[in-house]
Design a protein around this motif. Structure first.
Motif, PDB file in Angstrom:
ATOM      1  N   SER A 182       3.332   3.253  -9.169  1.00  0.00           N
ATOM      2  CA  SER A 182       3.942   2.757  -7.938  1.00  0.00           C
ATOM      3  C   SER A 182       5.184   1.925  -8.232  1.00  0.00           C
ATOM      4  O   SER A 182       5.299   1.292  -9.279  1.00  0.00           O
ATOM      5  CB  SER A 182       2.935   1.898  -7.165  1.00  0.00           C
ATOM      6  OG  SER A 182       3.531   1.320  -6.014  1.00  0.00           O
ATOM      7  N   ALA A 183       6.124   1.933  -7.269  1.00  0.00           N
ATOM      8  CA  ALA A 183       7.285   1.044  -7.289  1.00  0.00           C
ATOM      9  C   ALA A 183       7.162   0.096  -6.110  1.00  0.00           C
ATOM     10  O   ALA A 183       6.862   0.517  -4.992  1.00  0.00           O
ATOM     11  CB  ALA A 183       8.584   1.838  -7.207  1.00  0.00           C
ATOM     12  N   GLU A 184       7.408  -1.189  -6.353  1.00  0.00           N
ATOM     13  CA  GLU A 184       7.219  -2.229  -5.342  1.00  0.00           C
ATOM     14  C   GLU A 184       8.584  -2.797  -4.933  1.00  0.00           C
ATOM     15  O   GLU A 184       9.148  -3.648  -5.616  1.00  0.00           O
ATOM     16  CB  GLU A 184       6.320  -3.331  -5.920  1.00  0.00           C
ATOM     17  CG  GLU A 184       5.900  -4.392  -4.942  1.00  0.00           C
ATOM     18  CD  GLU A 184       5.045  -5.471  -5.596  1.00  0.00           C
ATOM     19  OE1 GLU A 184       4.334  -6.178  -4.875  1.00  0.00           O
ATOM     20  OE2 GLU A 184       5.103  -5.615  -6.846  1.00  0.00           O
ATOM     21  N   PHE A 185       9.110  -2.307  -3.814  1.00  0.00           N
ATOM     22  CA  PHE A 185      10.364  -2.820  -3.276  1.00  0.00           C
ATOM     23  C   PHE A 185      10.079  -4.094  -2.470  1.00  0.00           C
ATOM     24  O   PHE A 185       9.031  -4.226  -1.849  1.00  0.00           O
ATOM     25  CB  PHE A 185      11.020  -1.780  -2.382  1.00  0.00           C
ATOM     26  CG  PHE A 185      11.554  -0.569  -3.112  1.00  0.00           C
ATOM     27  CD1 PHE A 185      12.903  -0.466  -3.409  1.00  0.00           C
ATOM     28  CD2 PHE A 185      10.699   0.456  -3.497  1.00  0.00           C
ATOM     29  CE1 PHE A 185      13.396   0.642  -4.090  1.00  0.00           C
ATOM     30  CE2 PHE A 185      11.183   1.575  -4.170  1.00  0.00           C
ATOM     31  CZ  PHE A 185      12.536   1.666  -4.462  1.00  0.00           C
ATOM     32  N   PHE A 186      11.044  -5.034  -2.479  1.00  0.00           N
ATOM     33  CA  PHE A 186      10.870  -6.321  -1.785  1.00  0.00           C
ATOM     34  C   PHE A 186       9.543  -6.934  -2.236  1.00  0.00           C
ATOM     35  O   PHE A 186       8.682  -7.291  -1.435  1.00  0.00           O
ATOM     36  CB  PHE A 186      10.908  -6.125  -0.265  1.00  0.00           C
ATOM     37  CG  PHE A 186      12.065  -5.284   0.206  1.00  0.00           C
ATOM     38  CD1 PHE A 186      13.340  -5.809   0.299  1.00  0.00           C
ATOM     39  CD2 PHE A 186      11.883  -3.941   0.521  1.00  0.00           C
ATOM     40  CE1 PHE A 186      14.410  -5.026   0.707  1.00  0.00           C
ATOM     41  CE2 PHE A 186      12.943  -3.141   0.937  1.00  0.00           C
ATOM     42  CZ  PHE A 186      14.209  -3.684   1.030  1.00  0.00           C
ATOM     43  N   THR A 212       1.701  -0.589 -10.980  1.00  0.00           N
ATOM     44  CA  THR A 212       3.088  -0.848 -10.597  1.00  0.00           C
ATOM     45  C   THR A 212       3.958  -0.798 -11.849  1.00  0.00           C
ATOM     46  O   THR A 212       3.761  -1.580 -12.784  1.00  0.00           O
ATOM     47  CB  THR A 212       3.230  -2.216  -9.907  1.00  0.00           C
ATOM     48  OG1 THR A 212       2.455  -2.215  -8.700  1.00  0.00           O
ATOM     49  CG2 THR A 212       4.684  -2.505  -9.563  1.00  0.00           C
ATOM     50  N   VAL A 213       4.905   0.133 -11.858  1.00  0.00           N
ATOM     51  CA  VAL A 213       5.746   0.329 -13.051  1.00  0.00           C
ATOM     52  C   VAL A 213       7.184  -0.122 -12.818  1.00  0.00           C
ATOM     53  O   VAL A 213       8.011  -0.068 -13.727  1.00  0.00           O
ATOM     54  CB  VAL A 213       5.734   1.815 -13.484  1.00  0.00           C
ATOM     55  CG1 VAL A 213       4.334   2.233 -13.905  1.00  0.00           C
ATOM     56  CG2 VAL A 213       6.249   2.721 -12.360  1.00  0.00           C
ATOM     57  N   TRP A 214       7.484  -0.570 -11.587  1.00  0.00           N
ATOM     58  CA  TRP A 214       8.837  -1.045 -11.271  1.00  0.00           C
ATOM     59  C   TRP A 214       8.722  -1.929 -10.045  1.00  0.00           C
ATOM     60  O   TRP A 214       7.975  -1.628  -9.102  1.00  0.00           O
ATOM     61  CB  TRP A 214       9.762   0.137 -10.989  1.00  0.00           C
ATOM     62  CG  TRP A 214      11.197  -0.217 -10.726  1.00  0.00           C
ATOM     63  CD1 TRP A 214      12.214  -0.279 -11.623  1.00  0.00           C
ATOM     64  CD2 TRP A 214      11.794  -0.561  -9.453  1.00  0.00           C
ATOM     65  NE1 TRP A 214      13.402  -0.624 -11.010  1.00  0.00           N
ATOM     66  CE2 TRP A 214      13.173  -0.805  -9.680  1.00  0.00           C
ATOM     67  CE3 TRP A 214      11.300  -0.666  -8.147  1.00  0.00           C
ATOM     68  CZ2 TRP A 214      14.043  -1.162  -8.651  1.00  0.00           C
ATOM     69  CZ3 TRP A 214      12.154  -1.026  -7.122  1.00  0.00           C
ATOM     70  CH2 TRP A 214      13.524  -1.264  -7.382  1.00  0.00           C
ATOM     71  N   LEU A 221       4.086   6.605  -5.726  1.00  0.00           N
ATOM     72  CA  LEU A 221       4.027   5.798  -4.511  1.00  0.00           C
ATOM     73  C   LEU A 221       5.145   4.769  -4.529  1.00  0.00           C
ATOM     74  O   LEU A 221       5.472   4.217  -5.583  1.00  0.00           O
ATOM     75  CB  LEU A 221       2.665   5.082  -4.438  1.00  0.00           C
ATOM     76  CG  LEU A 221       2.477   3.965  -3.411  1.00  0.00           C
ATOM     77  CD1 LEU A 221       2.443   4.538  -1.993  1.00  0.00           C
ATOM     78  CD2 LEU A 221       1.194   3.190  -3.704  1.00  0.00           C
ATOM     79  N   ALA A 222       5.732   4.508  -3.360  1.00  0.00           N
ATOM     80  CA  ALA A 222       6.688   3.404  -3.206  1.00  0.00           C
ATOM     81  C   ALA A 222       6.259   2.559  -2.021  1.00  0.00           C
ATOM     82  O   ALA A 222       5.895   3.096  -0.967  1.00  0.00           O
ATOM     83  CB  ALA A 222       8.108   3.926  -2.995  1.00  0.00           C
ATOM     84  N   THR A 223       6.274   1.238  -2.188  1.00  0.00           N
ATOM     85  CA  THR A 223       5.932   0.329  -1.097  1.00  0.00           C
ATOM     86  C   THR A 223       7.135  -0.546  -0.776  1.00  0.00           C
ATOM     87  O   THR A 223       7.921  -0.874  -1.660  1.00  0.00           O
ATOM     88  CB  THR A 223       4.735  -0.566  -1.469  1.00  0.00           C
ATOM     89  OG1 THR A 223       5.106  -1.447  -2.546  1.00  0.00           O
ATOM     90  CG2 THR A 223       3.539   0.285  -1.890  1.00  0.00           C
ATOM     91  N   SER A 248      11.603  11.735  -5.767  1.00  0.00           N
ATOM     92  CA  SER A 248      11.116  10.726  -4.821  1.00  0.00           C
ATOM     93  C   SER A 248       9.593  10.785  -4.745  1.00  0.00           C
ATOM     94  O   SER A 248       8.992  11.842  -4.946  1.00  0.00           O
ATOM     95  CB  SER A 248      11.737  10.943  -3.442  1.00  0.00           C
ATOM     96  OG  SER A 248      11.413  12.230  -2.941  1.00  0.00           O
ATOM     97  N   PRO A 249       8.936   9.657  -4.457  1.00  0.00           N
ATOM     98  CA  PRO A 249       7.472   9.615  -4.477  1.00  0.00           C
ATOM     99  C   PRO A 249       6.839  10.472  -3.387  1.00  0.00           C
ATOM    100  O   PRO A 249       7.440  10.696  -2.337  1.00  0.00           O
ATOM    101  CB  PRO A 249       7.170   8.130  -4.260  1.00  0.00           C
ATOM    102  CG  PRO A 249       8.370   7.605  -3.532  1.00  0.00           C
ATOM    103  CD  PRO A 249       9.539   8.364  -4.098  1.00  0.00           C
ATOM    104  N   GLN A 250       5.641  10.924  -3.639  1.00  0.00           N
ATOM    105  CA  GLN A 250       4.924  11.759  -2.677  1.00  0.00           C
ATOM    106  C   GLN A 250       4.417  10.957  -1.485  1.00  0.00           C
ATOM    107  O   GLN A 250       4.234  11.488  -0.408  1.00  0.00           O
ATOM    108  CB  GLN A 250       3.746  12.452  -3.363  1.00  0.00           C
ATOM    109  CG  GLN A 250       4.166  13.500  -4.383  1.00  0.00           C
ATOM    110  CD  GLN A 250       4.927  14.642  -3.747  1.00  0.00           C
ATOM    111  OE1 GLN A 250       4.455  15.260  -2.788  1.00  0.00           O
ATOM    112  NE2 GLN A 250       6.107  14.927  -4.261  1.00  0.00           N
TER     113      GLN A 250
END
Length: 520
Positions: free
Chosen positions: A13-17, A34-36, A75-77, A116-118
């Protein structure tokens, strides 16, 4: 360090904000790594770094983030700023200085293209749904649709898990529609106004995944209150406490007197409101806290009222109580920052058990379903093990060069055997030198029960047709490369062969040429 990364070979997963990392903390407990992560706030970064192995945390403006710089993720959040969407704020909407960062998140997804994430998950205040009479939410969903995401909306309240009233709107987007969807009916997680939004916007690509009811256990302030002796300076002195009482309206005074008459110690929260141009205090009637906020969101800290033996004691909620109200254990490190910084971090954060519940009941099933949808029909696949690379870091130049060369060698080998003179690959193949490959083996990469379903020729035809339809939709909506159009042609050729061979079976005229399983 509270959260050590123990996740192995799971979802990425990537965690934006990212804030102080509570989304990461919740996902990690459900085996999502979480890798980013990225955030612009130095104060939040200090809390984040104290609690996580944060070599993957990027401190900086999302406007400087490029999609090509992100690692491979599932995944991106994005808990993008709510300042311009909140009813307590200025309501500038997605055009405001803070909440317009949604568009930067969408830009990064667009730049990631086929990588882009699924699955994506966005979180914000319910005011998002009414911002500019609902236009902002519709515009955001439309933008996500253009990126290939079918979206679902639902509401969650922290009070299901902790003694805090904190409603939040969640948007989950998936590449392709999910199974187990249903019509929109009123429920705790999808109230009437969400149903109304679906009805108002038939042009949007929306879905509704069936969700269980959240837990209905009652939670009380007594479970999170720090037991601080009344002589401690944290409590307000008599003068300040008396001013607090004098600011109460007749109704609020009545509520306080009822608490004083109770034989057992009682706790309530209070917050300042402006009534007729005058600042007054108001006491919550129930035994939970109001929504934690920050000054930037248009509100201030909450006070805690304790009544014991007829006496009244008042103080601010402590940073540790803020943490507990977000479902965060006491092992989470905040002692190294100022109280005001901790208030800021938790006031902007998500409720940890809420995210964990969503991960368990929505994100994990969606990720699994999307992965299965992308798997091939189940025929045995050739694999080349590189055991000598097992103990090395994949990011080293030597390993990357070896794997690039192996991929290039396999690509050319398969291309030479392809009936269509084409190989469909998720990304361009890096040119390299041909190398000798290790001994390969064949293995089916999906469960036997799924293979039994997938191997039926009509199912294969249906899946191929569905792939072509999705690909054609992407091509019609975007400016795409020549390579993607070539992919569409090859897919259509394969569909033609599948259908022709199936038709031949009904006329007892089987086609002598078998399907090219290695390239299907």
């Amino acid at each position: 360090m509270y959260f050590k990364n123990t996740v192995k070979n799971k979802w990425r997963s990537a965690e934006f904000f990212a804030g102080i990392g509570l989304v990461r903390a919740a996902l990690q407990e459900e085996n999502i790594e979480t890798v980013w992560a990225n955030d612009i706030e130095v104060t939040k970064a200090a809390i984040y770094n104290a609690n996580f192995e944060s070599g993957d945390f990027i401190l900086g403006d999302i406007r400087d983030v490029k999609g090509s710089s992100l690692p491979v993720i599932d995944l991106a959040t994005a808990s993008f700023p709510c300042t311009d969407l909140s009813l307590a704020g200025a309501r500038a909407g997605l055009g405001g200085r803070e909440s317009s960062m949604f568009w930067e998140f969408a830009r990064v997804l667009c730049e990631m293209a086929e990588h882009s994430p699924q699955v994506i998950m966005l979180e914000n205040v319910p005011g998002f749904a009414t911002s500019h009479q609902g236009k902002d939410l519709a515009d955001a969903i439309k933008a996500l649709n253009r990126l290939g995401y079918t979206c679902d909306l639902f509401l969650m309240d922290a009070r299901f898990f902790v003694p805090q009233s904190r409603q939040r709107l969640f948007i989950v987007g998936t590449k392709g529609r999910l199974s187990q969807t249903r019509s929109c009916k009123n429920s705790i997680t999808r109230p009437h106004w969400i149903r109304h939004f679906y009805e108002l916007h038939p042009e949007l690509d929306l879905q509704i995944r069936a969700l269980p009811e959240p837990p209905h256990q009652q939670h009380y302030l007594s479970s999170i209150v720090e037991r601080i002796p009344h002589y401690h300076s944290t409590w307000w002195d008599e003068v300040r406490t008396q001013k607090f009482i004098e600011s109460l309206s007749e109704l609020q005074n009545k509520r306080l007197r009822q608490l004083q008459r109770c034989q057992e110690t009682q706790w309530r929260t209070a917050y300042r409101r402006t009534r007729n141009g005058k600042a007054v205090w108001e006491i919550r009637q129930d035994e939970i806290a109001g929504c934690l906020r920050t000054a930037r969101g248009g509100s201030s800290k909450q006070a805690l009222i304790e009544t014991s033996h007829g006496k009244v004691y008042v103080r601010w909620l402590t940073p540790r109580e803020y943490a507990r109200l977000q479902g965060v254990p006491d092992t989470f490190h905040i002692d190294h920052v100022k109280d005001s910084q901790a208030y800021f971090g938790f006031g902007d954060a998500v409720c940890l058990p809420v995210i964990r519940w969503i991960a368990k009941h929505y994100l994990l099933p969606a990720l699994a379903e999307n992965r299965i949808r992308r798997l091939p029909d189940g025929s045995p696949r050739r694999m080349w093990p590189f055991f000598e690379l097992e103990d090395r870091q994949r990011t080293t130049e030597e390993v990357k060069n070896t794997l690039n060369a192996a991929e290039y060698t396999v690509f050319n080998e398969v291309l030479g055997k392809s009936s269509f003179s084409a190989v469909l690959n998720e990304k361009p193949i890096t040119s390299s030198n041909m190398i000798g490959l290790p001994q390969s083996f064949r293995k089916r990469i999906i469960p036997d029960e799924l293979y039994e379903l997938r191997k039926h020729p009509d199912i294969r035809i249906a899946r191929r047709a569905n792939t072509i339809a999705r690909l054609a939709q992407v091509i019609s909506e975007r400016s795409v490369s020549k390579g993607l159009r070539h992919t569409l042609v090859v897919q259509a050729q394969r569909l033609e062969r599948l259908a022709a061979n199936r038709l031949a079976e009904f006329f007892d005229e089987p086609d002598d040429s078998d399907l090219d399983e290695s390239n299907d």
